[in-house]
Design a protein around this motif. Structure first.
Motif, mmCIF file in Angstrom:
data_model
loop_
_atom_site.group_PDB
_atom_site.id
_atom_site.type_symbol
_atom_site.label_atom_id
_atom_site.label_comp_id
_atom_site.label_asym_id
_atom_site.label_seq_id
_atom_site.Cartn_x
_atom_site.Cartn_y
_atom_site.Cartn_z
ATOM 1 N N THR A 3 0.660 -1.027 0.002
ATOM 2 C CA THR A 3 -0.119 -0.004 0.048
ATOM 3 C C THR A 3 0.825 1.320 -0.019
ATOM 4 O O THR A 3 1.797 1.436 0.722
ATOM 5 N N SER A 41 -2.720 -6.585 -2.116
ATOM 6 C CA SER A 41 -2.668 -5.185 -1.964
ATOM 7 C C SER A 41 -2.021 -4.785 -0.787
ATOM 8 O O SER A 41 -1.607 -3.824 -0.882
ATOM 9 N N THR A 73 -7.811 -6.494 -0.518
ATOM 10 C CA THR A 73 -8.518 -5.183 -0.948
ATOM 11 C C THR A 73 -9.981 -5.338 -0.895
ATOM 12 O O THR A 73 -10.599 -6.237 -1.226
ATOM 13 N N PRO A 113 -13.417 -4.944 -2.192
ATOM 14 C CA PRO A 113 -13.931 -5.253 -3.476
ATOM 15 C C PRO A 113 -15.110 -4.276 -3.706
ATOM 16 O O PRO A 113 -16.214 -4.368 -4.557
ATOM 17 N N ASP A 137 -14.322 1.006 -7.519
ATOM 18 C CA ASP A 137 -13.715 0.605 -8.920
ATOM 19 C C ASP A 137 -14.955 0.633 -9.829
ATOM 20 O O ASP A 137 -15.852 1.485 -9.514
ATOM 21 N N ARG A 145 -12.371 -4.405 -10.873
ATOM 22 C CA ARG A 145 -10.827 -4.929 -10.578
ATOM 23 C C ARG A 145 -10.565 -5.059 -9.275
ATOM 24 O O ARG A 145 -9.840 -5.923 -9.019
ATOM 25 N N ASN A 146 -11.206 -4.329 -8.243
ATOM 26 C CA ASN A 146 -11.099 -4.613 -6.768
ATOM 27 C C ASN A 146 -11.605 -5.730 -6.326
ATOM 28 O O ASN A 146 -11.106 -6.685 -5.403
ATOM 29 N N ARG A 199 -9.615 -8.815 -7.645
ATOM 30 C CA ARG A 199 -8.426 -8.876 -6.926
ATOM 31 C C ARG A 199 -8.369 -9.449 -5.527
ATOM 32 O O ARG A 199 -7.687 -10.268 -5.129
ATOM 33 N N ASN A 200 -9.453 -8.946 -4.836
ATOM 34 C CA ASN A 200 -10.028 -9.676 -3.660
ATOM 35 C C ASN A 200 -10.069 -10.945 -3.730
ATOM 36 O O ASN A 200 -9.512 -11.765 -2.899
#
Length: 406
Positions: free
Chosen positions: A142, A220, A243, A245, A248, A253-254, A257-258
């Protein structure tokens, strides 16, 4: 910056790290805030997003004086939020606890050691001090800038943050940490996970540019595998803070990624399918030992929130994870009385976000969320985010088999 391992030498008799019955204080839902004795060989493991990141302490005002706002806040004694965080930990008395959103400060004497010495090791509102002789902290993604800049890049930081180390994490333990066996996955690249969910454009092309894909880290913050030695028994703490969710667009994307940050642990503890993983030292493969506890603010729920479908179920339904009932609290239920899952919530906005998930071979004998109802002792500690955090401490008691202790 490198990981730091801190054994603390204590005077004889101050702290017993052997396998003894432990006097503890339970969480609010969990019977009361009064102390009671755990069974012999019981290990209490907890996670707590403490919201101790610098922007909570008026960074613009104080950084010029201290060089770091969290350092200033810890030294000043002006912030009751920090005292309340310490009191919650003293009330619940975990043997091992992960603190999420505790800013990473490379010099521990300017960060975690201040919190231990001036808060945890000092009685808060009459509760017994608590000491953790072993600490693990390491850098996180981060606030760390990528090599890219300009209007043509979407990837300016490896993880959201205004400065390097914001929303970091640290592990505190009463029991020794095997420093030389710790594995971290801060630099693992998202693209190197087979079948990853990296976001795409409507036409199927990558949402990130080719250069961004080549550098995008999955974690993240970071993923840590920390072996803790409890007499002759090793339990590995698998710690992370994926990260949220959200924040975005339609590419999600989040959320994706989560999902894949949680998938890393799913693959890591599985018997096969983890050959692709490599840690920050270059060691490949997954978890080969027996007992573990996955913990942290995992930012996912199967019934509330905006997580990618099936994200947390990768862990909750994994055959190697203990399927004990979710920890509960009366305070959580009263916070969202219209929600039938409210008693399992761990965050004030109404979601189970924080988890302590032991492996299936470990016997869970108790659990709870520190969330007192308004009429219960300690309710003032969780009155709002300013009082302590927007998350609640979650703990699980694990009864270990007969141990051989020196």
């Amino acid at each position: 910056m490198k990981a730091i391992f801190l054994p603390l030498v204590l005077a004889a008799g101050v702290l017993n790290t052997g396998c003894q019955s432990t006097s503890t204080t339970t969480s609010s839902d969990a019977q009361s805030a009064n102390e009671q004795t755990q069974p012999a060989h019981t290990l209490r493991v907890a996670t707590f997003n403490v919201s101790m990141e610098a922007t909570n302490y008026d960074m613009a005002k104080h950084t010029a004086q201290s060089g770091n706002a969290l350092t200033f806040a810890l030294k000043s004694g002006e912030f009751s939020q920090i005292n309340n965080i310490a009191q919650i930990i003293q009330r619940t008395r975990p043997d091992i606890i992960l603190l999420n959103e505790f800013d990473y400060i490379e010099n521990p004497d300017q960060g975690i050691n201040l919190f231990k010495r001036d808060y945890l090791e000092v009685s808060q509102n009459g509760f017994d001090p608590i000491e953790y002789p072993y600490v693990y902290l390491a850098p996180v993604n981060t606030g760390v800038k990528t090599p890219f800049s300009g209007d043509d890049t979407r990837l300016t930081h490896y993880g959201f943050g205004k400065y390097p180390g914001q929303y970091g994490m640290v592990l505190l333990s009463r029991y020794p940490i095997k420093q030389d066996q710790v594995r971290t996955f801060q630099h693992f690249l998202w693209k190197d996970m087979p079948g990853n969910l990296m976001p795409t454009q409507p036409d199927g092309s990558s949402w990130y540019s080719a250069k961004e894909v080549s550098a995008m880290r999955l974690s993240s913050k970071s993923h840590w595998d920390i072996p803790v030695q409890i007499c002759n028994k090793q339990v590995n703490v698998l710690a992370s803070h994926p990260t949220p969710p959200v924040f975005d667009g339609p590419e999600d994307r989040n959320g994706k990624r989560n999902h894949d940050e949680l998938r890393l642990w799913k693959d890591y503890i599985s018997a096969t399918g983890n050959e692709y993983l490599y840690d920050d030292k270059g060691q490949t493969g997954g978890f080969t030992d027996t007992s573990f506890v996955i913990l942290g603010d995992l930012n996912a729920s199967s019934v509330d929130g905006d997580a990618y479908p099936g994200a947390i179920d990768q862990l909750l339904k994994h055959p190697r994870v203990n399927d004990y009932p979710a920890p509960t609290s009366q305070g959580g239920q009263l916070n969202k009385p219209e929600n039938k899952h409210g008693d399992t919530h761990t965050a004030h906005w109404g979601m189970r976000a924080d988890y302590v998930l032991p492996s299936a071979d470990l016997a869970v004998t108790g659990s709870g969320v520190f969330w007192p109802a308004s009429h219960e002792a300690g309710a003032e500690l969780v009155a709002d985010r300013a009082a302590s955090s927007d998350h609640r401490l979650v703990w699980v008691d694990i009864t270990l088999p007969t141990l051989q202790c020196d």
